[in-house]
Design a protein around this motif. Sequence first.
Motif, short mmCIF file in Angstrom:
data_model
loop_
_atom_site.label_atom_id
_atom_site.label_comp_id
_atom_site.label_asym_id
_atom_site.label_seq_id
_atom_site.Cartn_x
_atom_site.Cartn_y
_atom_site.Cartn_z
N GLU A 149 58.28 -38.51 -16.63
CA GLU A 149 58.48 -38.44 -18.19
C GLU A 149 58.09 -37.10 -18.69
O GLU A 149 58.68 -36.70 -19.93
CB GLU A 149 57.41 -39.84 -18.72
CG GLU A 149 57.29 -39.86 -20.13
CD GLU A 149 58.38 -40.38 -20.59
OE1 GLU A 149 58.59 -40.53 -22.10
OE2 GLU A 149 59.57 -40.82 -19.93
N TRP A 177 60.64 -34.68 -18.58
CA TRP A 177 61.88 -35.15 -19.30
C TRP A 177 61.30 -34.38 -20.84
O TRP A 177 62.63 -33.57 -21.37
CB TRP A 177 62.19 -36.27 -19.66
CG TRP A 177 63.27 -36.93 -20.11
CD1 TRP A 177 64.74 -37.25 -19.35
CD2 TRP A 177 63.75 -37.03 -21.38
NE1 TRP A 177 65.58 -37.51 -20.07
CE2 TRP A 177 64.91 -37.43 -21.68
CE3 TRP A 177 62.89 -36.80 -22.82
CZ2 TRP A 177 65.74 -37.73 -22.89
CZ3 TRP A 177 63.58 -37.08 -23.89
CH2 TRP A 177 65.06 -37.69 -24.06
N ASP A 205 65.91 -37.91 -14.50
CA ASP A 205 65.72 -39.41 -14.26
C ASP A 205 66.41 -39.80 -13.13
O ASP A 205 65.80 -40.71 -11.98
CB ASP A 205 66.55 -40.17 -15.32
CG ASP A 205 65.87 -40.19 -16.67
OD1 ASP A 205 64.64 -40.26 -16.68
OD2 ASP A 205 66.42 -39.52 -17.55
N TYR A 258 64.24 -45.87 -16.00
CA TYR A 258 64.22 -44.56 -16.60
C TYR A 258 65.40 -44.33 -16.76
O TYR A 258 65.97 -43.60 -17.74
CB TYR A 258 63.16 -43.67 -15.91
CG TYR A 258 61.87 -43.57 -16.60
CD1 TYR A 258 61.37 -42.91 -17.50
CD2 TYR A 258 60.96 -44.63 -16.07
CE1 TYR A 258 60.18 -42.91 -18.06
CE2 TYR A 258 59.51 -44.65 -16.57
CZ TYR A 258 59.43 -43.83 -17.77
OH TYR A 258 57.98 -43.83 -18.08
N THR A 259 66.36 -44.22 -15.34
CA THR A 259 67.78 -43.76 -15.45
C THR A 259 68.66 -44.76 -16.55
O THR A 259 69.28 -44.11 -17.32
CB THR A 259 68.29 -44.01 -14.13
OG1 THR A 259 67.62 -43.01 -13.44
CG2 THR A 259 69.78 -43.47 -14.27
N SER A 290 67.69 -43.56 -20.16
CA SER A 290 68.35 -42.25 -20.35
C SER A 290 69.85 -42.46 -20.63
O SER A 290 70.29 -41.68 -21.56
CB SER A 290 67.94 -41.45 -19.07
OG SER A 290 68.69 -39.98 -19.44
#
Length: 202
Positions: free
Chosen positions: A10, A13, A44, A71-72, A75
């Motif tokens: 995180e 990113w 991710d 998370y992917t 995204s």
Amino acid sequence: MIVTLIVAAETSWWIVLGLALSARYLLRWRRTGTVLLFGLPAVDLALYALAVLDLRGGAAAGWTHALAASYTGFSVGYGPSLVRWADAHFLHRFGGGPKPLPAPKYGPERTRHEWRIAGRTVVSAAITLALITLLVPLSAGSAHYGTFLQWYLKLGAAAVINVIVAGCYSLWPKEPPAGVRVEDGRVVEQREPLGSRPTERA
């Protein structure tokens, strides 16, 4: 370990996003900025790959592995709109661009806005659930479908609720209050109620 990796991903990113926008608008390196933006999904995907490796190493499957998969999914579903939001604000602050417009609040524009949110949520949920499902065959026996049942239920419910909310706006569009003028669903002028006068000071 997975929790630490999630926090690191995180943080990475947002660091990559900040570097990309800085390269684009502060250093005028537009090509470099674009290349860095393409690196956001890689962060991710790397997190998801590490979650798979952790399971294959014998770790007990849990919510942290499902969160890494989410998370992917996030995204893919929300990443582009989040990047556009950050890009517009960075351009306004450092590149002399126009002030970003707020989200529409009324009329058909608000309805379309709600459907865009619903679409992003559905895409995020679908991608996340697909990746969670893949954890089972990729984990070499460490994960089972029952481990992630709550994620199926919660993400499915979130997608359905978002679609219902957008549907309600289609059936009952939100209209502006009396005396409020809007353009493209956004308030541009608020008139004082008829008969109201400024209070005189003694």
